[in-house]
Design a protein around this motif. Sequence first.
Motif, PDB file in Angstrom:
ATOM      1  N   SER A 146       0.811  -1.043   0.083  1.00 18.43           N
ATOM      2  CA  SER A 146       0.036   0.085  -0.029  1.00 18.43           C
ATOM      3  C   SER A 146       0.945   1.376   0.210  1.00 18.43           C
ATOM      4  O   SER A 146       1.887   1.241   0.702  1.00 18.43           O
ATOM      5  CB  SER A 146      -0.889  -0.068   1.187  1.00 18.43           C
ATOM      6  OG  SER A 146      -1.714  -0.883   1.001  1.00 18.43           O
ATOM      7  N   GLU A 201      -1.204   8.113   0.629  1.00 22.76           N
ATOM      8  CA  GLU A 201      -1.490   9.405  -0.136  1.00 22.76           C
ATOM      9  C   GLU A 201      -2.243  10.339   0.915  1.00 22.76           C
ATOM     10  O   GLU A 201      -2.627  10.135   1.818  1.00 22.76           O
ATOM     11  CB  GLU A 201      -2.637   9.173  -1.285  1.00 22.76           C
ATOM     12  CG  GLU A 201      -2.221   8.063  -2.461  1.00 22.76           C
ATOM     13  CD  GLU A 201      -3.182   7.748  -3.195  1.00 22.76           C
ATOM     14  OE1 GLU A 201      -4.235   8.374  -3.290  1.00 22.76           O
ATOM     15  OE2 GLU A 201      -2.948   7.063  -4.335  1.00 22.76           O
ATOM     16  N   SER A 257      -7.904  12.012  -0.113  1.00 26.73           N
ATOM     17  CA  SER A 257      -8.717  11.112  -0.808  1.00 26.73           C
ATOM     18  C   SER A 257      -9.232  11.893  -2.100  1.00 26.73           C
ATOM     19  O   SER A 257      -9.589  13.041  -2.018  1.00 26.73           O
ATOM     20  CB  SER A 257      -9.820  10.597  -0.015  1.00 26.73           C
ATOM     21  OG  SER A 257     -10.831  10.066  -0.888  1.00 26.73           O
ATOM     22  N   LEU A 289      -5.459   8.544   3.012  1.00 27.10           N
ATOM     23  CA  LEU A 289      -5.521   7.092   2.286  1.00 27.10           C
ATOM     24  C   LEU A 289      -4.298   6.458   1.934  1.00 27.10           C
ATOM     25  O   LEU A 289      -3.395   7.328   1.516  1.00 27.10           O
ATOM     26  CB  LEU A 289      -6.845   7.353   1.202  1.00 27.10           C
ATOM     27  CG  LEU A 289      -7.852   7.832   1.477  1.00 27.10           C
ATOM     28  CD1 LEU A 289      -8.622   7.992   0.278  1.00 27.10           C
ATOM     29  CD2 LEU A 289      -8.609   6.934   2.564  1.00 27.10           C
ATOM     30  N   THR A 324      -3.080   3.312  -0.857  1.00 27.99           N
ATOM     31  CA  THR A 324      -3.567   2.572  -2.068  1.00 27.99           C
ATOM     32  C   THR A 324      -3.080   1.268  -1.991  1.00 27.99           C
ATOM     33  O   THR A 324      -1.858   0.997  -1.986  1.00 27.99           O
ATOM     34  CB  THR A 324      -3.139   3.277  -3.275  1.00 27.99           C
ATOM     35  OG1 THR A 324      -3.843   4.592  -3.576  1.00 27.99           O
ATOM     36  CG2 THR A 324      -3.751   2.526  -4.702  1.00 27.99           C
ATOM     37  N   LYS A 381      -8.375   2.115  -2.216  1.00 26.94           N
ATOM     38  CA  LYS A 381      -7.706   3.060  -1.365  1.00 26.94           C
ATOM     39  C   LYS A 381      -8.525   2.482  -0.197  1.00 26.94           C
ATOM     40  O   LYS A 381      -9.751   2.119  -0.046  1.00 26.94           O
ATOM     41  CB  LYS A 381      -8.020   4.611  -1.864  1.00 26.94           C
ATOM     42  CG  LYS A 381      -7.507   4.848  -2.939  1.00 26.94           C
ATOM     43  CD  LYS A 381      -7.863   6.099  -3.427  1.00 26.94           C
ATOM     44  CE  LYS A 381      -7.420   6.618  -4.850  1.00 26.94           C
ATOM     45  NZ  LYS A 381      -5.914   6.313  -5.012  1.00 26.94           N
ATOM     46  N   SER A 387     -13.746   3.349  -4.594  1.00 29.52           N
ATOM     47  CA  SER A 387     -12.374   3.438  -5.215  1.00 29.52           C
ATOM     48  C   SER A 387     -11.724   2.415  -6.151  1.00 29.52           C
ATOM     49  O   SER A 387     -10.722   2.443  -6.486  1.00 29.52           O
ATOM     50  CB  SER A 387     -11.232   3.673  -3.919  1.00 29.52           C
ATOM     51  OG  SER A 387     -11.072   2.447  -3.333  1.00 29.52           O
TER      52      SER A 387
END
Length: 246
Positions: free
Chosen positions: A59, A62, A65, A83, A85, A96, A242
């Motif tokens: 992951s 980020e 969102s 968030l 990914t 996400k 997402s």
Amino acid sequence: MRSSHRAPFVAAVATAATLALTGCGAGTSGGNASPGAVANPSGSASAVSAPGTAAPATSSPEPTSPTTAASEPPSSAPAPAGLATYTFPDGHVSFKHPVDWRVELFSVGGSPFVGTATVYDAAGTKQATVYSGQIADGVTSPVTRTVFESVPVPGLRGQPAPAAQYSFYVDRVNEIATYRMHLTAGAPIPGAEMALDGIIRTAQGVLVAEVHFIEKPFASDEAAKSWLAGAEGQALRALLLSLSYS
């Protein structure tokens, strides 16, 4: 109020969807994977088959969102947290999740890839599963449905019809309520309908993604709507919306 529920009217018939096959591999995101079989990712059973093992995916955090017209939360919802990914090892499916949640991957095979990503919240509670593979089977039965929300998933546009939707609804059989939040092939139809298997066709296989509830998560439909407007409901809504395939 999460963990897998089993509706009394759904009879799932499959063998490899548990992914308890010899040579299963496990990967983690945000935590260490624990070995073992994974239950069927949908309310219906899935059967999967593929050779080999896949490497774990990661992951990537980020800062914020993404916002689209299709995935904007109700005005009463809190602002989304940061968030991360998660991308499956074959690079096709991604989604996400909140940065303090983690993902464990149980996979079978490298090409074609078959695997289930199980999503846990910060407290370690299982919240959702996302399955990507080649085969999934489901059994349906008559229900009476009330739909709370159903929205097209932007990242799955262009995949084979019917188009994937994020959906939250309740099915009733003899006054027994089964609440479901998952991907559906097309919008669920209110009123009398058949139970939905949640199997989404993709360019190279199928995708199944579902939130896991306890057996009786809500005292009423109004309580379900209130949960949806809260932080947990919005985080899981955003996760399903997402999902993308490339």
